[in-house]
Write a protein that holds these residues in place. Structure first.
Motif, PDB file in Angstrom:
ATOM      1  N   THR A  81       0.795  -1.287  -0.207  1.00  0.00           N
ATOM      2  CA  THR A  81       0.025  -0.051  -0.142  1.00  0.00           C
ATOM      3  C   THR A  81       0.851   1.244   0.028  1.00  0.00           C
ATOM      4  OG1 THR A  81      -1.709  -1.075   1.331  1.00  0.00           O
ATOM      5  CG2 THR A  81      -1.990   1.087   1.209  1.00  0.00           C
ATOM      6  N   LEU A  82       1.900   1.147   0.551  1.00  0.00           N
ATOM      7  CA  LEU A  82       3.002   2.369   0.682  1.00  0.00           C
ATOM      8  C   LEU A  82       3.897   2.519  -0.323  1.00  0.00           C
ATOM      9  CD1 LEU A  82       3.459   2.304   4.676  1.00  0.00           C
ATOM     10  CD2 LEU A  82       1.653   3.541   3.093  1.00  0.00           C
ATOM     11  N   ALA A  83       3.873   1.558  -1.526  1.00  0.00           N
ATOM     12  CA  ALA A  83       4.857   1.778  -2.569  1.00  0.00           C
ATOM     13  C   ALA A  83       4.650   3.000  -3.353  1.00  0.00           C
ATOM     14  CB  ALA A  83       4.635   0.470  -3.193  1.00  0.00           C
ATOM     15  N   LYS A  84       5.699   3.386  -3.857  1.00  0.00           N
ATOM     16  CA  LYS A  84       5.859   4.573  -4.894  1.00  0.00           C
ATOM     17  C   LYS A  84       4.777   4.463  -5.586  1.00  0.00           C
ATOM     18  CE  LYS A  84      10.792   5.289  -4.308  1.00  0.00           C
ATOM     19  NZ  LYS A  84      12.123   5.505  -4.868  1.00  0.00           N
ATOM     20  N   GLY A  85       4.073   5.665  -6.093  1.00  0.00           N
ATOM     21  CA  GLY A  85       3.133   5.745  -7.010  1.00  0.00           C
ATOM     22  C   GLY A  85       1.815   5.320  -6.747  1.00  0.00           C
ATOM     23  N   ASN A  86       1.611   4.792  -5.476  1.00  0.00           N
ATOM     24  CA  ASN A  86       0.424   4.235  -4.974  1.00  0.00           C
ATOM     25  C   ASN A  86      -0.627   5.375  -4.584  1.00  0.00           C
ATOM     26  OD1 ASN A  86      -1.675   3.209  -2.800  1.00  0.00           O
ATOM     27  ND2 ASN A  86      -0.806   1.301  -3.669  1.00  0.00           N
ATOM     28  N   ASP A  87      -1.868   5.102  -4.837  1.00  0.00           N
ATOM     29  CA  ASP A  87      -2.914   6.317  -4.751  1.00  0.00           C
ATOM     30  C   ASP A  87      -2.916   6.824  -3.400  1.00  0.00           C
ATOM     31  OD1 ASP A  87      -4.012   6.031  -7.101  1.00  0.00           O
ATOM     32  OD2 ASP A  87      -5.448   4.853  -6.784  1.00  0.00           O
ATOM     33  N   PHE A  88      -2.187   6.116  -2.441  1.00  0.00           N
ATOM     34  CA  PHE A  88      -2.144   6.372  -0.804  1.00  0.00           C
ATOM     35  C   PHE A  88      -1.483   7.696  -0.912  1.00  0.00           C
ATOM     36  CE2 PHE A  88      -0.204   6.397   3.232  1.00  0.00           C
ATOM     37  CZ  PHE A  88      -1.251   6.117   3.982  1.00  0.00           C
ATOM     38  N   PHE A  89      -0.557   8.102  -1.587  1.00  0.00           N
ATOM     39  CA  PHE A  89       0.362   9.126  -1.407  1.00  0.00           C
ATOM     40  C   PHE A  89      -0.365  10.287  -2.451  1.00  0.00           C
ATOM     41  CE2 PHE A  89       3.377   6.451   0.814  1.00  0.00           C
ATOM     42  CZ  PHE A  89       3.393   7.002   2.041  1.00  0.00           C
ATOM     43  N   GLN A  90      -0.665   9.832  -3.675  1.00  0.00           N
ATOM     44  CA  GLN A  90      -1.154  10.669  -4.638  1.00  0.00           C
ATOM     45  C   GLN A  90      -2.261  11.448  -4.194  1.00  0.00           C
ATOM     46  OE1 GLN A  90      -1.819   8.312  -8.336  1.00  0.00           O
ATOM     47  NE2 GLN A  90       0.244   7.947  -8.837  1.00  0.00           N
ATOM     48  N   ASN A  91      -3.211  10.778  -3.503  1.00  0.00           N
ATOM     49  CA  ASN A  91      -4.516  11.412  -2.740  1.00  0.00           C
ATOM     50  C   ASN A  91      -4.019  12.467  -1.857  1.00  0.00           C
ATOM     51  OD1 ASN A  91      -5.936   9.983  -4.616  1.00  0.00           O
ATOM     52  ND2 ASN A  91      -6.534   8.322  -2.986  1.00  0.00           N
ATOM     53  N   ALA A  92      -3.096  12.107  -1.035  1.00  0.00           N
ATOM     54  CA  ALA A  92      -2.479  12.946   0.044  1.00  0.00           C
ATOM     55  C   ALA A  92      -2.033  14.237  -0.502  1.00  0.00           C
ATOM     56  CB  ALA A  92      -1.763  12.398   1.161  1.00  0.00           C
ATOM     57  N   GLY A  93      -1.159  13.988  -1.556  1.00  0.00           N
ATOM     58  CA  GLY A  93      -0.499  14.882  -2.216  1.00  0.00           C
ATOM     59  C   GLY A  93      -1.432  15.887  -2.831  1.00  0.00           C
ATOM     60  N   GLN A  94      -2.476  15.493  -3.457  1.00  0.00           N
ATOM     61  CA  GLN A  94      -3.657  16.295  -3.946  1.00  0.00           C
ATOM     62  C   GLN A  94      -4.188  17.232  -3.015  1.00  0.00           C
ATOM     63  OE1 GLN A  94      -6.207  13.681  -6.146  1.00  0.00           O
ATOM     64  NE2 GLN A  94      -4.492  13.138  -7.795  1.00  0.00           N
ATOM     65  N   TYR A  95      -4.376  16.504  -1.777  1.00  0.00           N
ATOM     66  CA  TYR A  95      -5.004  17.138  -0.653  1.00  0.00           C
ATOM     67  C   TYR A  95      -4.189  18.569  -0.278  1.00  0.00           C
ATOM     68  CZ  TYR A  95      -7.098  18.367   3.614  1.00  0.00           C
ATOM     69  OH  TYR A  95      -7.509  19.332   4.911  1.00  0.00           O
ATOM     70  N   PHE A  96      -3.065  18.173  -0.021  1.00  0.00           N
ATOM     71  CA  PHE A  96      -2.320  19.383   0.421  1.00  0.00           C
ATOM     72  C   PHE A  96      -1.683  20.489  -0.460  1.00  0.00           C
ATOM     73  CE2 PHE A  96      -1.054  15.979   3.658  1.00  0.00           C
ATOM     74  CZ  PHE A  96      -1.994  16.515   4.736  1.00  0.00           C
ATOM     75  N   ASP A  97      -2.047  20.347  -1.850  1.00  0.00           N
ATOM     76  CA  ASP A  97      -1.789  20.983  -2.846  1.00  0.00           C
ATOM     77  C   ASP A  97      -2.322  22.310  -2.911  1.00  0.00           C
ATOM     78  OD1 ASP A  97      -0.238  21.651  -5.255  1.00  0.00           O
ATOM     79  OD2 ASP A  97      -1.656  21.125  -6.731  1.00  0.00           O
ATOM     80  N   GLY A  98      -1.578  23.414  -2.487  1.00  0.00           N
ATOM     81  CA  GLY A  98      -2.312  24.825  -2.447  1.00  0.00           C
ATOM     82  C   GLY A  98      -2.535  25.058  -0.834  1.00  0.00           C
ATOM     83  N   LYS A  99      -1.801  24.257  -0.131  1.00  0.00           N
ATOM     84  CA  LYS A  99      -1.936  24.588   1.167  1.00  0.00           C
ATOM     85  C   LYS A  99      -0.599  24.533   1.981  1.00  0.00           C
ATOM     86  CE  LYS A  99      -6.564  22.091   1.609  1.00  0.00           C
ATOM     87  NZ  LYS A  99      -6.642  21.423   0.327  1.00  0.00           N
ATOM     88  N   THR A 100       0.581  24.930   1.423  1.00  0.00           N
ATOM     89  CA  THR A 100       1.605  24.769   1.977  1.00  0.00           C
ATOM     90  C   THR A 100       1.868  25.451   3.445  1.00  0.00           C
ATOM     91  OG1 THR A 100       2.364  26.673   0.745  1.00  0.00           O
ATOM     92  CG2 THR A 100       3.210  24.551  -0.237  1.00  0.00           C
ATOM     93  N   ASN A 101       1.233  26.684   3.511  1.00  0.00           N
ATOM     94  CA  ASN A 101       1.268  27.244   4.701  1.00  0.00           C
ATOM     95  C   ASN A 101       0.611  26.594   5.767  1.00  0.00           C
ATOM     96  OD1 ASN A 101       2.935  29.395   3.710  1.00  0.00           O
ATOM     97  ND2 ASN A 101       1.034  30.626   3.231  1.00  0.00           N
ATOM     98  N   LYS A 102      -0.553  26.067   5.531  1.00  0.00           N
ATOM     99  CA  LYS A 102      -1.365  25.285   6.369  1.00  0.00           C
ATOM    100  C   LYS A 102      -0.638  23.969   6.798  1.00  0.00           C
ATOM    101  CE  LYS A 102      -5.941  27.011   5.371  1.00  0.00           C
ATOM    102  NZ  LYS A 102      -7.606  26.813   5.109  1.00  0.00           N
TER     103      LYS A 102
END
Length: 210
Positions: free
Chosen positions: A109-130
């Motif tokens: 589940t934690l392998a590179k390219g898995n949706d687990f991290f892609q989804n988290a990356g999308q969530y935090f996009d535009g929220k660097t200060n937060k």
């Protein structure tokens, strides 16, 4: 009236009983844990937790246990696993690795390219200060990597690093979690997933409150 208990609660109750079968003095000494006759205390991702030494149940508090909350499934499974199942002579290698590159979890589940991290990356996009503020609330120490980079204490004896890059015209947002090379001497792979899920949920909660 039938009492409906979720499978998660059943597993938590089961693991509380399993915890009580282990030598508490040994785990206290192994990880230099604060304790008294009733509880074992352990900091976990910026919060203070305690384990009832007679019941095995886990709670956390932000006010030195004037009030307390029941720990959820990801929290208790991580705490139990590290205290009960970590290798006898576990130690840090002082070498950071991406969780997806750990040989024993390739394809997991934690392998590179898995949706687990892609989804988290999308969530935090535009929220660097937060995200940076959330990492600091969790006790993170800023590091020079990514647009947001912090070292977080999973436990006082077990660090983890989060590195985030914002999206641009060429690449999507990217989130990486780095752990010590010997992380799986402290917990099972499945537990590492629980721990990282807990951290990401805490960060999302702080971002939404900020």
């Amino acid at each position: 009236m039938k009492n409906n208990i979720s499978n998660y609660e059943k597993m938590k109750n089961h693991m509380a009983g399993v915890f009580l079968q282990y030598d508490q003095e040994r785990m206290i000494q192994k990880f230099a844990l604060e304790h008294d006759k009733n509880y074992i205390y352990i900091p976990f991702v910026g919060r203070r937790y305690r384990i009832d030494r007679l019941k095995g149940t886990v709670t956390w508090s932000n006010d030195f246990f004037q009030t307390e909350e029941k720990a959820d499934y990801n929290e208790v499974m991580t705490i139990y696993d590290v205290l009960c199942y970590s290798k006898e002579n576990c130690y840090l290698a002082d070498e950071w690795v991406n969780v997806g590159s750990l040989a024993s979890i390739q394809g997991g589940t934690l392998a590179k390219g898995n949706d687990f991290f892609q989804n988290a990356g999308q969530y935090f996009d535009g929220k660097t200060n937060k995200l940076a503020r959330a990492c600091e609330i969790l006790g993170g120490r800023k590091i020079k990597k990514g647009d947001v980079g912090y070292e977080l204490a999973l436990f006082p004896f077990l660090p983890l690093s989060l590195c985030f890059w914002e999206s641009d015209e060429d690449f999507p947002a990217s989130l990486q979690i780095l752990t010590d090379k010997n992380i799986l001497d402290y917990m099972h792979y499945e537990t590492l997933m629980f721990a990282i899920t807990h951290i990401l949920n805490r960060l999302k909660d702080e971002c939404e409150e900020g």
